[in-house]
Design a protein around this motif. Structure first.
Motif, PDB file in Angstrom:
ATOM      1  N   GLU A   1       0.847  -1.187   0.000  1.00  0.00           N
ATOM      2  CA  GLU A   1       0.000   0.000   0.000  1.00  0.00           C
ATOM      3  C   GLU A   1       0.887   1.243   0.000  1.00  0.00           C
ATOM      4  O   GLU A   1       1.930   1.272   0.653  1.00  0.00           O
TER       5      GLU A   1
ATOM      6  N   ALA B   1      -2.527  12.809  -4.584  1.00  0.00           N
ATOM      7  CA  ALA B   1      -3.634  12.004  -4.056  1.00  0.00           C
ATOM      8  C   ALA B   1      -3.767  10.697  -4.833  1.00  0.00           C
ATOM      9  O   ALA B   1      -4.006   9.633  -4.249  1.00  0.00           O
TER      10      ALA B   1
ATOM     11  N   ASN C   1      -3.405   6.946  -3.335  1.00  0.00           N
ATOM     12  CA  ASN C   1      -4.714   6.278  -3.278  1.00  0.00           C
ATOM     13  C   ASN C   1      -5.661   6.931  -2.268  1.00  0.00           C
ATOM     14  O   ASN C   1      -6.268   6.249  -1.431  1.00  0.00           O
ATOM     15  N   THR C   2      -5.761   8.246  -2.339  1.00  0.00           N
ATOM     16  CA  THR C   2      -6.657   8.954  -1.439  1.00  0.00           C
ATOM     17  C   THR C   2      -7.311  10.113  -2.199  1.00  0.00           C
ATOM     18  O   THR C   2      -7.177  10.226  -3.403  1.00  0.00           O
ATOM     19  N   GLU C   3      -8.020  10.966  -1.479  1.00  0.00           N
ATOM     20  CA  GLU C   3      -8.804  12.019  -2.115  1.00  0.00           C
ATOM     21  C   GLU C   3      -8.013  13.317  -2.271  1.00  0.00           C
ATOM     22  O   GLU C   3      -7.231  13.701  -1.390  1.00  0.00           O
TER      23      GLU C   3
ATOM     24  N   THR D   1      -7.053  16.234   0.591  1.00  0.00           N
ATOM     25  CA  THR D   1      -6.948  15.663   1.931  1.00  0.00           C
ATOM     26  C   THR D   1      -5.750  16.271   2.668  1.00  0.00           C
ATOM     27  O   THR D   1      -4.662  16.370   2.102  1.00  0.00           O
TER      28      THR D   1
ATOM     29  N   ARG E   1       1.077   9.404   3.537  1.00  0.00           N
ATOM     30  CA  ARG E   1      -0.331   9.168   3.208  1.00  0.00           C
ATOM     31  C   ARG E   1      -1.209   9.343   4.443  1.00  0.00           C
ATOM     32  O   ARG E   1      -0.972   8.733   5.476  1.00  0.00           O
TER      33      ARG E   1
ATOM     34  N   GLY F   1      -3.833   8.900   7.251  1.00  0.00           N
ATOM     35  CA  GLY F   1      -4.455   7.713   7.803  1.00  0.00           C
ATOM     36  C   GLY F   1      -3.541   6.516   7.923  1.00  0.00           C
ATOM     37  O   GLY F   1      -3.891   5.519   8.549  1.00  0.00           O
ATOM     38  N   SER F   2      -2.325   6.610   7.340  1.00  0.00           N
ATOM     39  CA  SER F   2      -1.406   5.470   7.386  1.00  0.00           C
ATOM     40  C   SER F   2      -0.544   5.488   8.636  1.00  0.00           C
ATOM     41  O   SER F   2       0.043   4.472   9.005  1.00  0.00           O
TER      42      SER F   2
END
Length: 237
Positions: A133, A188, A192-194, A197, A222, A224-225
């Motif tokens: 990821e 982003a 792999n995110t918006e 963010t 990233r 949230g990681s």
């Protein structure tokens, strides 16, 4: 550039975590087991397990052992900005997105003090965790004059500070910044995110003894990681 033995061992364990062979909660080998299995010192085995724990992939419990974690990766902010800790690297692998030699005024980052027509090496990489990821985006701009062979190196394993020091480049000081940013559409997509963010970016400048800047590098993590925290010892009264 040879990969240190402790990193090779750590990567083998990371691969087992990634494949599911070592699921969350699994007990990892002890320091004694690793020493015997790989014919390394106890200190090397300890470093492997400590690195996995620092990266949030393992939990070390005194007198109980070391176990595969099932938690968000955690980073002590003091370690995040400490060059000695950063030099260890974190579990996972780098994916080289681009490397080129350009004029300073065309580079992806501004190199403080460099004239517009100064040649620089520009490197962009994406860090993937042990589960493949996206973890972060790294951008480097280095003076070509101090690292002309950089594009020909093994860039997947490169630690730029260690590399430059190994080449005898006089690094006199390191300045670090932590900047809040909003992810662009491009970044982003890589993470792999918006778009838009909020994220945390580390910016590092390596300065020579004459006051010039030989490298500027940024790392965008990233969202949230990772959980960032500070933990300080409390002195006895």
């Amino acid at each position: 550039m040879a990969v240190p033995l402790y990193i090779q061992i750590r990567r083998e364990i990371e691969a087992k975590i990634r494949s599911g062979e070592l699921p969350p909660g699994s007990r990892l080998p002890t320091e004694i087991d690793l020493s015997a299995q790989y014919q390394v010192s106890r200190a090397t085995a300890q470093r492997v397990l400590n690195d996995l724990a620092e990266a949030g992939l393992a939990i070390r419990r005194r007198r109980h052992g070391t176990f595969v974690a099932d938690v968000t990766r955690q980073i002590n902010l003091l370690n995040f900005v400490t060059p000695a800790a950063a030099a260890k690297g974190t579990p996972g692998r780098h994916e080289v997105l681009s490397v080129r030699i350009v004029r300073a005024d065309a580079a992806i980052l501004e190199l403080p003090g460099a004239a517009a027509d100064t040649a620089v090496v520009e490197l962009v990489r994406r860090k993937l965790d042990v589960r493949e990821e996206p973890l972060s985006i790294e951008r480097h701009v280095v003076l070509f004059a101090v690292a002309p062979d950089l594009p020909n190196e093994s860039l997947e394993d490169l630690r730029s500070l260690s590399y430059l020091q190994g080449k005898g480049v006089p690094i006199d000081s390191i300045r670090l910044y932590l900047d809040p940013v909003a992810l662009t559409e491009h970044d982003a997509a890589l993470l792999n995110t918006e778009t838009g963010t909020p994220a945390l970016m580390r910016r590092r400048e390596l300065r020579s003894d004459d006051g010039g800047t030989v490298e500027v590098a940024t790392t965008i993590v990233r969202p949230g990681s990772t959980e960032f925290f500070l933990e300080l010892p409390v002195s006895a009264a």
